[in-house]
Each structure stands twice: as C-alpha cells, then as structure tokens.
Design an enzyme around this catalytic site. Sequence first.
Site, PDB file in Angstrom:
ATOM      1  N   ALA A 262      -2.517   2.415   1.158  1.00  0.00           N
ATOM      2  CA  ALA A 262      -3.813   3.191   1.509  1.00  0.00           C
ATOM      3  C   ALA A 262      -4.676   2.274   2.444  1.00  0.00           C
ATOM      4  CB  ALA A 262      -4.625   3.717   0.368  1.00  0.00           C
ATOM      5  N   ASN A 263      -5.859   2.584   2.671  1.00  0.00           N
ATOM      6  CA  ASN A 263      -6.849   1.768   3.020  1.00  0.00           C
ATOM      7  C   ASN A 263      -8.444   1.934   2.678  1.00  0.00           C
ATOM      8  OD1 ASN A 263      -8.195   3.800   5.115  1.00  0.00           O
ATOM      9  ND2 ASN A 263      -6.244   3.814   6.181  1.00  0.00           N
TER      10      ASN A 263
END
Length: 421
Positions: A225-226
């Site tokens: 993810a980020n």
Amino acid sequence: MSDKRILLIVGGGIAAYKCLDLVRRLRERCFAVRVVMTAGAQEFVTPLSFGAISGDRVFTDLFNLDDEREIGHIRLSRDCELIVVAPATADLMAKMAHGHADDLATAVLLATNKPVLIAPAMNPRMWLNPATKRNAAQLTADGIASIGPNSGEMAERGEAGPGRMAEPLEIAARIEQMLGAAAASPLSAKPDGSVALRDKSLAGRHVLVTAGPTHEPIDPVRYIANRSSGKQGFAIAAAAAKLGARVTLVSGPVGLADPPGVHVVRVEAAAEMLAQCEAALPADVGIFAAAVADWRVAEASEEKIKKGKGSAPTLSLVENPDILKTVARRGAKRPGLVVGFAAETENVLEHARSKRKSKGCDWIIANDVSPETGIMGGDRNTVHVITADGVESWPDMDKQAVAEKLVARIAEHVALGQADV
Ligand code: C5P
C-alpha cells in the site's frame, strides 16, 4: 443586467493580452467595461481588439479633441464604479505613486474619485526592486487596492518568481467582491484567494474521479500500500457534486465517508480500479487523484504465507496498468478533459511537465510530497497547475480549497466548450 461600469486601464506589458480575456469575463458577469490603453499597451494589443470585445470605443489619447469634447478625461474617470489597472507595470505604478498625469491613463487616475484596483505584472526583479516596493507601499497607503502578482514562470525564458499578473478569473472575482456584486456570479473569491462555488455549472456533466491508495494483495492478509489518505480526491468529488455534476468516485481503501451526492465505488487493487473506471465511462471530465500502486505481486498467494520456512519469501512484482494513461487513450470514450496528478519529491515542475505528455492528459496538478511538506496524509496542499499554456502556482491552501478552486476552473473550461464533450 448589472448596471456596474468598470473603467479598465491597460498598461504596457505582455500580460495586456490576458486583459482581453478579463474584459470577456467581466462582460459575462454583466459589467459594462470601457477601456483606456496606454501607448505601451498598444504595442502588445490593438485598440481594435479591445473595442471588439468590450463593445465600446477604446480611449488612447489625452489630446484627442473629439474625445475630450464628447467624453473627456474627467468624465472618463467619474463615469464608472471602479477603475482597474491591468497590467499595472512598474512604470505605471511609479507614475501613480508620484501623481504624474502626462497621458490619458495617468490623467484619469489622478482625476478620479472612484476606487482603484491594480493588478501588477512585471519581471520578478522589477517587482522586488526597492523602488517598486516603495511605490507599491505608497499606493496601498493611498487606499489603492491591489491583486497579485502571482508567482510562476515569466514570459522571459527560464525566469520565474513573483511578477505574473493575477489570472483574469481572480481579478474578476476581486472586482465582484469590491463592488458587492458577487451574487451575480457563479464564482466568487474567498480571502485566501481560493474560489467559492455557488452555481450548478456542471449540471448534466459526468465527472469521474479516482482517489486513495490501492492495496495490492500479497496473500489473504497482507498487501502492498502507500500513505495516500484519499482526502484530495474526495474533496474534488464533493466540489464537483456541489456544482451539480453527476460524480462517480472510484476509491481505493480509505477511512472517509461518502461525500453527499457522489456515487462511490470502493475498490482494493489497481486492476479493479481500472475496470470500474472503464465501466463508468463515458465521462465529460476525468480527474485521476488516486495514488495507484506501481506494482503488484505477480501471483498473490491464496493462503497466508507462513514464516519459519528457513528463508524469507521473495515477492516477484509486475507493473500495474496505468489507469490515467489508459483512459486518456480511450479514443471516442476519452473524457473531454483529463486531469492527472503528479506527486514528486524533486524537480517537481520538470517531472510533471513530461508526465503531462507521457500520460496523454490535458492538465497535471503537481505537488511536492517530500516528507517535510507533510502533504501526504495531511490537510493542506500546495499545487502547480500545468496545462498546455504553462504553469500556474497556487498558494498553500487546505485540500478542500484546492478542490473547489480546481473544480471551478474545470467548470469554466467546460462552460467555454473547451472540454470536447
Ligand atoms: O506515474 P505517477 O504515479 O507519478 O502518475 C501520477 C498520475 O497517474 C496520477 O494522476 C495517478 O492517479 C495516475 N496513475 C494511474 N495509474 C497508475 C499510476 C498512476 O492512474 N498505475
């Protein structure tokens, strides 16, 4: 019709050409505009052009007997509710500050009893010169209102800094504010320079927005993810809905509530986001604010990967589809206006410019997401809007204000028929 009359004094700078647009914007807002041009202004734009756009005679000469007999500089200076000087060059500001009256423009300015608004525009060094600073301070002390200059690129190649004339829409909004005529307009300025939305100018339009991060599965419990919060994309979707658009917001996993009046499609991974965007087409406008993961795990495990097998697992990554690029190349189904975002940590403008071309989008909204800016996940944003015409740098604003200003700009663009829908 508004009965408000504006006298626009056009100074001799390259920004004079933008004043043709300013006159058009003011007439759209039902103001009557009469134009006075300095000799310098006529080197950049002809009086004929201003005459055609203002629908009135253009005044250029203090010593024109006919003009003086019929209207005269004293009447010119009084027959209006507001005088606007744009572009206000360093020379014109100096003359105003010292009470010169050696041409029609300065004579009118000296003779007037009406409020005056100046929109300075000049090379950054001229603006930062102590003489100009003194003159600007004197004009403020004399009660003259001022808008801009903005920071950005100059007409001179490679020069940047404060000195760009405020945009015609910003000047128009300020004029409305000064004349208390804001109710006549769909857009109005807030004190921080952002724009308030209050009409339904996107009614009947379909706006597609992507937001948030994507989660690329590693196994049933883990993912890549980020740090994207989705706040900017959600604010854009909300602002577009406020302007009456039908909005489809395709969002990755975020902890934000559905904005009122927005159709929200929640997805996890990039492939799903692309499929939902494709399913949402056609759209008049596409705004791609999602921080899509660049890679996904080639083959996500169907079972939880167990530790304690001697060595750590190796993840083999493959590139995700580029959603923006794919939609921007959709031929007949391409939205009339495609807006991408470029989050960069270095050489922001340079990277964003080349991204505009490589992604095939019309505008890029660039921002610096170095950790020290606190933009990623935060509530504020400082953006640069990159179009085919150049770069516009907006001041630091909260994400909602950025969204509203961006959507207002899009609504104007669509209203002018520039979005090929
Ligand atoms: O390549 P980069 O991620 O910097 O590009 C940013 C822009 O491209 C954003 O508008 C983002 O939403 C979009 N994008 C996309 N699909 C990707 C990667 C980026 O739509 N796979």
